[in-house]
Design an enzyme around this catalytic site. Sequence first.
Site, PDB file in Angstrom:
ATOM      1  N   ASP A 147       0.834  -1.202   0.000  1.00  0.00           N
ATOM      2  CA  ASP A 147       0.000   0.000   0.000  1.00  0.00           C
ATOM      3  C   ASP A 147       0.871   1.257   0.000  1.00  0.00           C
ATOM      4  OD1 ASP A 147      -2.237  -1.675   0.188  1.00  0.00           O
ATOM      5  OD2 ASP A 147      -2.140  -1.666   2.379  1.00  0.00           O
TER       6      ASP A 147
ATOM      7  N   HIS B 136      -5.669  -3.393   5.302  1.00  0.00           N
ATOM      8  CA  HIS B 136      -5.021  -3.803   4.054  1.00  0.00           C
ATOM      9  C   HIS B 136      -6.060  -4.364   3.093  1.00  0.00           C
ATOM     10  CE1 HIS B 136      -1.787  -4.971   1.426  1.00  0.00           C
ATOM     11  NE2 HIS B 136      -2.074  -6.260   1.522  1.00  0.00           N
TER      12      HIS B 136
END
Length: 334
Positions: A185, A212
């Site tokens: 990310d 996530h």
Amino acid sequence: MKAAMLRSVIRRSTTSSAATKTYLSSRGFSSESAPERKVAILGAAGGIGQPLSLLMKLNPLVSRLALYDIAGTPGVAADVSHINTRSEVKGYAADEQLGQALEGSDVVIIPAGVPRKPGMTRDDLFKINAGIVKSLCEAIAKYCPNALVNMISNPVNSTVPIAAEVFKSHGVYDEKRLFGVTTLDVVRAKTFYAGKANVNVADVNVPVIGGHAGVTILPLFSQASPRANLSDEDIKALTKRTQDGGTEVVEAKAGKGSATLSMAYAGAIFADACLKGLNGVPDVVECSYVQSTVTELPFFASKVRLGKNGVEEVFGLGPLSDYEQQGLKPSSLS
């Protein structure tokens, strides 16, 4: 590590020994005194596991590399073992060799499980991967309970809590040693931000907090550096693209894979940070999904400082924009 890996790839093989010595000396180690560190990769023959195995073989902080999967690992191990870098590589396959793969490990990286396919939800993934993660963590609890565990297997928002419960049931849970790897990310947020801001991506830093998966991923572009004068619409678009990065790759591969290469890169970056922390390198800071001390949620991705015991400090969220505050609402993070 990013520069070190690239140097290892693009230089001729005859320079790799010198590059390793340079890398180690820059961190206060001689090639003779560098700590011995064993890294185990569980799921090493898979789509993430194979490139991750290659990248960890290039890391001069690794002295022993154990590659495990249910099948296919001897071939992967033989292949990467021919690379003339520091680590000794061994491949292990099937349940009966899992213990050997794990014994003495300092860092265990888990990319095992099935990848996401078009139309698959995180819940679909959970039903399959939860059992795989549970059995692997039971083995970790038995054979290397003090290892730093880097969880890549999705959905990370669920597999990390599963791992925690397994370790608790065996009396070996240490919240400082369990990490959900959310580095991809961060990698995506840095890349997308650099492109929109027209800045050198190597100079960019963007913390990413939350979880996530989808809207639980919250890149803090208000804290990005170098600063750029981006519009609110730009920030919203960058946030959504970061949140949907996995889906973007799955769709681009038309059902034939997921984000394996970029995930392997991100996993290698985070594992390198863990090794640096274990070796006493100061001020090693990365984002990771860890037991939270800064929110009411049990686990939360935050900036953490890594050290000899794993997590040495969990940083607060810092100043947030109104848009980021909205992203922190429980409805977004549940």
